[in-house]
Design a protein around this motif. Structure first.
Motif, PDB file in Angstrom:
ATOM      1  N   SER A 171     130.350 -45.598  32.712  1.00  0.00           N
ATOM      2  CA  SER A 171     130.729 -44.625  33.741  1.00  0.00           C
ATOM      3  C   SER A 171     129.885 -43.359  33.642  1.00  0.00           C
ATOM      4  O   SER A 171     130.079 -42.421  34.417  1.00  0.00           O
ATOM      5  N   GLN A 173     126.482 -40.986  33.986  1.00  0.00           N
ATOM      6  CA  GLN A 173     125.552 -40.836  35.096  1.00  0.00           C
ATOM      7  C   GLN A 173     124.298 -40.087  34.667  1.00  0.00           C
ATOM      8  O   GLN A 173     124.327 -39.311  33.712  1.00  0.00           O
ATOM      9  N   THR A 175     122.129 -37.204  35.029  1.00  0.00           N
ATOM     10  CA  THR A 175     122.303 -35.847  35.550  1.00  0.00           C
ATOM     11  C   THR A 175     121.118 -34.937  35.258  1.00  0.00           C
ATOM     12  O   THR A 175     121.099 -33.792  35.696  1.00  0.00           O
ATOM     13  N   GLU A 253     127.007 -38.793  26.638  1.00  0.00           N
ATOM     14  CA  GLU A 253     126.354 -38.667  27.940  1.00  0.00           C
ATOM     15  C   GLU A 253     125.315 -37.551  27.924  1.00  0.00           C
ATOM     16  O   GLU A 253     124.230 -37.686  28.498  1.00  0.00           O
ATOM     17  N   SER A 280     122.341 -46.236  32.164  1.00  0.00           N
ATOM     18  CA  SER A 280     123.046 -45.605  33.285  1.00  0.00           C
ATOM     19  C   SER A 280     122.643 -44.144  33.427  1.00  0.00           C
ATOM     20  O   SER A 280     122.812 -43.558  34.500  1.00  0.00           O
ATOM     21  N   CYS A 281     122.127 -43.560  32.342  1.00  0.00           N
ATOM     22  CA  CYS A 281     121.643 -42.172  32.371  1.00  0.00           C
ATOM     23  C   CYS A 281     120.132 -42.096  32.568  1.00  0.00           C
ATOM     24  O   CYS A 281     119.551 -41.003  32.492  1.00  0.00           O
ATOM     25  N   SER A 338     122.104 -50.370  38.441  1.00  0.00           N
ATOM     26  CA  SER A 338     122.934 -50.467  39.643  1.00  0.00           C
ATOM     27  C   SER A 338     123.106 -51.914  40.099  1.00  0.00           C
ATOM     28  O   SER A 338     124.209 -52.339  40.456  1.00  0.00           O
ATOM     29  N   SER A 342     126.152 -52.323  36.485  1.00  0.00           N
ATOM     30  CA  SER A 342     127.207 -51.400  36.900  1.00  0.00           C
ATOM     31  C   SER A 342     128.544 -52.120  37.035  1.00  0.00           C
ATOM     32  O   SER A 342     128.606 -53.356  37.099  1.00  0.00           O
TER      33      SER A 342
END
Length: 360
Positions: A171, A173, A175, A253, A280-281, A338, A342
């Motif tokens: 979950s 991301q 950023t 994260e 995912s990051c 993705s 995901s």
């Protein structure tokens, strides 16, 4: 269609259902993504009794004694009342329970099992698994190579039952796109399977031509800490290698978003939670060439693979990583995440397998 996820894992040190669901968000996110398309419920055995609605999923919690897992009459009666069309069982270490489950559900209910890094069973459990396999419609493995030992042991009878589906997701991301292009990250236990010794030996070779690169090692536990510290001292890596212990999961994260690359030197994984989170990051993966990492990188299309346990091969992969267009490659990593890693991608793949079986 109603899908029920079922876990036989008995976790008696968890009494708060919300805390438990947050702790296993890499699994619950899949159920919640699936719930946007079909009815989904999920059953867990913790130190709590009750139900909880979250993101369109109904979570059921039962407090059971150990004997209640060995002979799960109450659990199975409860699951039977949910009247599932499909039951997805977590883990391949509960064949005895699966045999009993098969005799409890209505005959039209379909059973799938998701692999969570287990290896083929031995002794009486091997016999039970061969029997349970007769009514298991399919298995979800991150990569088909992970199923080969099960097939060779005849604990899964047919190759057609095996479907490649990522085990967990993230979950987290991306950023931060303005990050240090020379920063590498490794996350894991300091043990022989995660192999931090190959990590340090390989990175030490790489540093000779790339002295400005930095490696951060985030770890929790393991038996190799003294060996790790000895290599750092002997190879004079203290200026290039940063050791950080016991970082809370939510804070990872930030570390992923500060790093351009993630390294994993594992010898065996059911998937790779830390690598998945890093991707995912937007971290570019440099990974040992094992089945789960082969799948996660699109068979090497995104990232760099090297022979496990081979420090020189790792150094060579790191050298290749130093010449790429990091921003462009990061976009490819995010697209791979993705499309294949995901929560939505995993849920859609599971439903595709389930629906194809129903059509057949």
């Amino acid at each position: 269609m109603k899908v029920v996820f079922l876990s036989y894992a008995r976790v008696m040190n968890q009494s708060d259902p919300k805390t438990w669901l947050q702790k296993i968000i890499f699994y619950t996110g899949i159920a919640e993504a699936m719930a946007r398309k079909v009815k989904v419920e999920s059953v867990h055995c913790i130190d709590y009794e009750g139900t909880l609605e979250q993101h369109d999923v109904t979570y059921h919690f039962l407090r059971l004694l150990k004997l209640g897992i060995v002979f799960p009459l109450r659990l199975h009666k409860y699951v039977s009342k949910l009247d599932a069309d499909v039951v997805i069982v977590h883990g391949l270490i509960f064949p005895w329970q699966l045999i009993q489950l098969q005799n409890t559900l209505r005959k039209s209910s379909r059973i799938f099992v998701q692999h969570h890094a287990e290896k083929p069973l031995r002794f009486h459990k091997a016999f039970f698994q061969r029997y349970a396999d007769q009514r298991i419609e399919g298995y979800f493995f991150t990569e088909a190579g992970l199923a080969r030992p099960w097939i060779d042991a005849q604990q899964i009878k047919r190759n057609e039952k095996v479907h490649e589906v990522m085990e967990v997701s993230s979950s987290f991301q991306c950023t931060n796109v303005d990050r240090d292009k020379k920063r590498y990250l490794w996350v894991g236990r300091l043990d022989h399977n995660k192999d931090p010794l190959t990590l340090l030996n390989g990175f030490s070779i790489f540093l000779k031509k790339n002295p400005h690169c930095v490696l951060t090692i985030i770890f929790r536990g393991g038996t190799l800490r003294s060996e790790v510290e000895a290599i750092i001292k002997e190879e004079r890596l203290s200026g290039s290698v940063i050791l950080i212990e016991d970082v809370p999961h939510i804070e990872l994260e930030h570390h992923y978003n500060q790093s351009s690359f993630v390294i994993a030197t594992s010898h065996y994984e059911g998937s790779g939670t830390a690598v998945c989170e890093a991707m995912s990051c937007g971290c570019i993966p440099v990974l040992s060439e094992i089945p789960s990492f082969i799948f996660m990188t699109g068979r090497g299309k995104v990232g760099f693979l090297f022979e496990r346990g081979n420090a020189q091969a790792l150094a060579n992969a790191l050298e290749k990583s130093s010449f790429i267009d990091v921003e462009k490659y990061r976009e490819q990593v995010l697209q791979q995440f993705s499309k294949h890693l995901s929560h939505d991608a995993i849920a859609n793949k599971m439903l595709s397998v389930i629906n194809d079986g129903a059509d057949g």
